[in-house]
Design an enzyme around this catalytic site. Structure first.
Site, PDB file in Angstrom:
ATOM      1  N   GLY A  29       0.723  -1.176   0.182  1.00  0.00           N
ATOM      2  CA  GLY A  29      -0.276  -0.214  -0.215  1.00  0.00           C
ATOM      3  C   GLY A  29       1.308   1.354  -0.198  1.00  0.00           C
ATOM      4  O   GLY A  29       1.727   1.166  -0.531  1.00  0.00           O
ATOM      5  N   SER A  30       0.172   2.685   0.502  1.00  0.00           N
ATOM      6  CA  SER A  30       0.519   3.693   0.073  1.00  0.00           C
ATOM      7  C   SER A  30       2.001   3.529   1.574  1.00  0.00           C
ATOM      8  O   SER A  30       1.932   5.081   1.198  1.00  0.00           O
ATOM      9  CB  SER A  30      -0.006   4.591  -0.807  1.00  0.00           C
ATOM     10  OG  SER A  30      -0.936   5.105   0.604  1.00  0.00           O
ATOM     11  N   THR A  31       1.347   3.573   2.827  1.00  0.00           N
ATOM     12  CA  THR A  31       1.089   4.166   3.628  1.00  0.00           C
ATOM     13  C   THR A  31       2.671   3.414   4.274  1.00  0.00           C
ATOM     14  O   THR A  31       3.858   3.765   4.759  1.00  0.00           O
ATOM     15  CB  THR A  31       0.553   3.715   5.104  1.00  0.00           C
ATOM     16  OG1 THR A  31      -0.048   4.361   4.767  1.00  0.00           O
ATOM     17  CG2 THR A  31       0.799   4.535   6.425  1.00  0.00           C
ATOM     18  N   GLY A  85      -0.195  -1.662   6.379  1.00  0.00           N
ATOM     19  CA  GLY A  85      -1.980  -0.779   6.070  1.00  0.00           C
ATOM     20  C   GLY A  85      -2.543  -1.396   6.247  1.00  0.00           C
ATOM     21  O   GLY A  85      -2.723  -2.611   6.518  1.00  0.00           O
ATOM     22  N   ALA A  86      -3.863  -0.430   6.018  1.00  0.00           N
ATOM     23  CA  ALA A  86      -5.114  -1.515   6.570  1.00  0.00           C
ATOM     24  C   ALA A  86      -6.104  -0.397   5.456  1.00  0.00           C
ATOM     25  O   ALA A  86      -5.857   0.885   5.435  1.00  0.00           O
ATOM     26  CB  ALA A  86      -5.158  -1.138   8.702  1.00  0.00           C
ATOM     27  N   ASP A  87      -7.311  -0.638   5.516  1.00  0.00           N
ATOM     28  CA  ASP A  87      -8.207   0.030   4.352  1.00  0.00           C
ATOM     29  C   ASP A  87      -9.643   0.273   5.895  1.00  0.00           C
ATOM     30  O   ASP A  87     -10.075   1.115   5.768  1.00  0.00           O
ATOM     31  CB  ASP A  87      -9.271  -0.477   3.501  1.00  0.00           C
ATOM     32  CG  ASP A  87      -8.219  -1.428   2.757  1.00  0.00           C
ATOM     33  OD1 ASP A  87      -7.116  -0.004   2.301  1.00  0.00           O
ATOM     34  OD2 ASP A  87      -7.813  -2.998   2.212  1.00  0.00           O
ATOM     35  N   GLY A 100      -5.225  -3.430  -1.670  1.00  0.00           N
ATOM     36  CA  GLY A 100      -4.102  -3.466  -2.797  1.00  0.00           C
ATOM     37  C   GLY A 100      -4.342  -4.860  -3.264  1.00  0.00           C
ATOM     38  O   GLY A 100      -3.391  -5.379  -4.406  1.00  0.00           O
ATOM     39  N   GLU A 106      -0.332 -11.087   2.850  1.00  0.00           N
ATOM     40  CA  GLU A 106      -0.342 -10.537   3.988  1.00  0.00           C
ATOM     41  C   GLU A 106      -0.167 -11.359   5.294  1.00  0.00           C
ATOM     42  O   GLU A 106       0.180 -10.827   6.219  1.00  0.00           O
ATOM     43  CB  GLU A 106      -1.244  -9.125   3.838  1.00  0.00           C
ATOM     44  CG  GLU A 106      -0.565  -8.145   2.625  1.00  0.00           C
ATOM     45  CD  GLU A 106      -1.563  -6.906   2.912  1.00  0.00           C
ATOM     46  OE1 GLU A 106      -2.943  -6.705   2.655  1.00  0.00           O
ATOM     47  OE2 GLU A 106      -0.923  -6.064   2.107  1.00  0.00           O
ATOM     48  N   LYS A 124      -8.811   5.397   8.410  1.00  0.00           N
ATOM     49  CA  LYS A 124      -8.417   4.514   8.789  1.00  0.00           C
ATOM     50  C   LYS A 124      -9.407   4.238  10.612  1.00  0.00           C
ATOM     51  O   LYS A 124      -9.272   3.172  10.846  1.00  0.00           O
ATOM     52  CB  LYS A 124      -7.058   3.522   8.379  1.00  0.00           C
ATOM     53  CG  LYS A 124      -6.789   3.900   7.199  1.00  0.00           C
ATOM     54  CD  LYS A 124      -7.039   4.468   6.309  1.00  0.00           C
ATOM     55  CE  LYS A 124      -6.415   4.412   4.419  1.00  0.00           C
ATOM     56  NZ  LYS A 124      -5.875   3.766   4.164  1.00  0.00           N
TER      57      LYS A 124
HETATM   58  O1  DER Z   1      -4.482  -3.584   0.381  1.00  0.00           O
HETATM   59  C1  DER Z   1      -3.921  -3.535   1.534  1.00  0.00           C
HETATM   60  O2  DER Z   1      -5.017  -4.239   2.423  1.00  0.00           O
HETATM   61  C2  DER Z   1      -2.932  -2.506   1.408  1.00  0.00           C
HETATM   62  O3  DER Z   1      -2.176  -2.008   2.669  1.00  0.00           O
HETATM   63  C3  DER Z   1      -3.802  -1.189   1.703  1.00  0.00           C
HETATM   64  O4  DER Z   1      -4.691  -1.426   1.450  1.00  0.00           O
HETATM   65  C4  DER Z   1      -3.345  -0.183   2.667  1.00  0.00           C
HETATM   66  O5  DER Z   1      -3.667   1.309   1.952  1.00  0.00           O
HETATM   67  P1  DER Z   1      -2.687   2.608   1.952  1.00  0.00           P
HETATM   68  O6  DER Z   1      -1.745   2.676   2.409  1.00  0.00           O
HETATM   69  O7  DER Z   1      -2.157   2.957   0.517  1.00  0.00           O
HETATM   70  O8  DER Z   1      -4.230   3.319   2.353  1.00  0.00           O
END
Ligand code: DER
Length: 233
Positions: A29-31, A85-87, A100, A106, A124
């Site tokens: 993800g982007s974090t 990361g998480a949504d 993602g 994961e 989130k």
């Molecule tokens: O797909 C996932 O679970 C990723 O960790 C992702 O969804 C986290 O998203 P972000 O860090 O881009 O907000």
């Protein structure tokens, strides 16, 4: 939002990636790029003794691009700490993951880790899953079974179960494992019991992994708009 992601990632690394930690799981993800940025800042001395296990193609590229040693889960079945990361995250640290489409690898790395930490921005940080992330629960399914699983999810009570289609690609998204993803929305009565919902969905033949991470996360760090951090343990 980027500053909030960076602040959360830095706090998580500073609190949970210790010099003695040698096997580190890196999420998607982007974090997580900010997680790697902070780990690199710990210096080459401590990082030359470390192996970094990826949760997918993007994660692998991130590790290699930052000159860190690439490990794999076969060689390192026990991971000291995985940061991802998480949504969406609820008040009990259950999470929706898979925005993602990386939730299978994961979850393998989250399970293999002694400590699993989530990093995210304020969007989130929720109470009940699904209040923030409206796209539904990401479910990795075998291509052969996707329409059968979709029908069963609707029968289970999903208000909308849709095959995730590619944006810059004709046809469905294909995961790093060669499978499809169905995003299935459920209303609050289901999302209040994410572990029950996870078990029900996981039992459907053709389901490979479900983007509900329940009772797995030891701590979650959220970056806020004002630059502060909220840590949930
Ligand atoms: O797909 C996932 O679970 C990723 O960790 C992702 O969804 C986290 O998203 P972000 O860090 O881009 O907000």
């Amino acid at each position: 939002v980027e500053a909030a992601k960076r602040a959360a990632a830095y706090a998580a690394v500073d609190n949970h990636v210790k010099p003695e930690h040698q096997i580190i799981g890196i999420g998607s993800g982007s974090t997580v790029p900010y997680v790697v940025e902070r780990i690199v800042q710990q210096g080459p001395k401590v990082n030359t003794n470390r192996w970094f296990v990826p949760t997918g193609f993007q994660s692998k590229e991130l590790i290699v691009k930052n000159g860190l040693k690439l490990g794999d889960v076969d060689s390192f079945p026990e991971i000291d700490v995985t940061i991802d990361g998480a949504d969406d995250v609820d008040s009990n640290l259950n999470a929706i993951k898979g925005g993602g489409a990386c939730q299978l690898r994961e979850k393998v790395l989250a399970e293999a880790a002694k400590t699993f930490i989530i990093v995210a921005d304020f969007r989130k940080n929720g109470e009940i899953l699904g209040q923030g992330w409206k796209q539904g629960v990401p479910i990795e399914v075998a291509e052969f079974a996707w329409s059968k699983v979709q029908r069963q999810l609707v029968k289970l009570g999903s208000t909308n179960a849709a095959l995730r289609m590619g944006k810059a690609k004709a046809g469905p998204v294909v995961t790093d494992n060669g499978n499809f993803v169905i995003d299935a929305q459920f209303d609050e009565k289901f999302m209040k019991q994410p572990d029950e919902l996870l078990k029900t969905i996981k039992l459907l033949t053709g389901v490979i992994e479900v983007g509900l991470f329940t009772n797995m996360c030891q701590a979650a760090y959220f970056g806020n708009e004002d630059g502060t951090i909220t840590a949930k343990e």
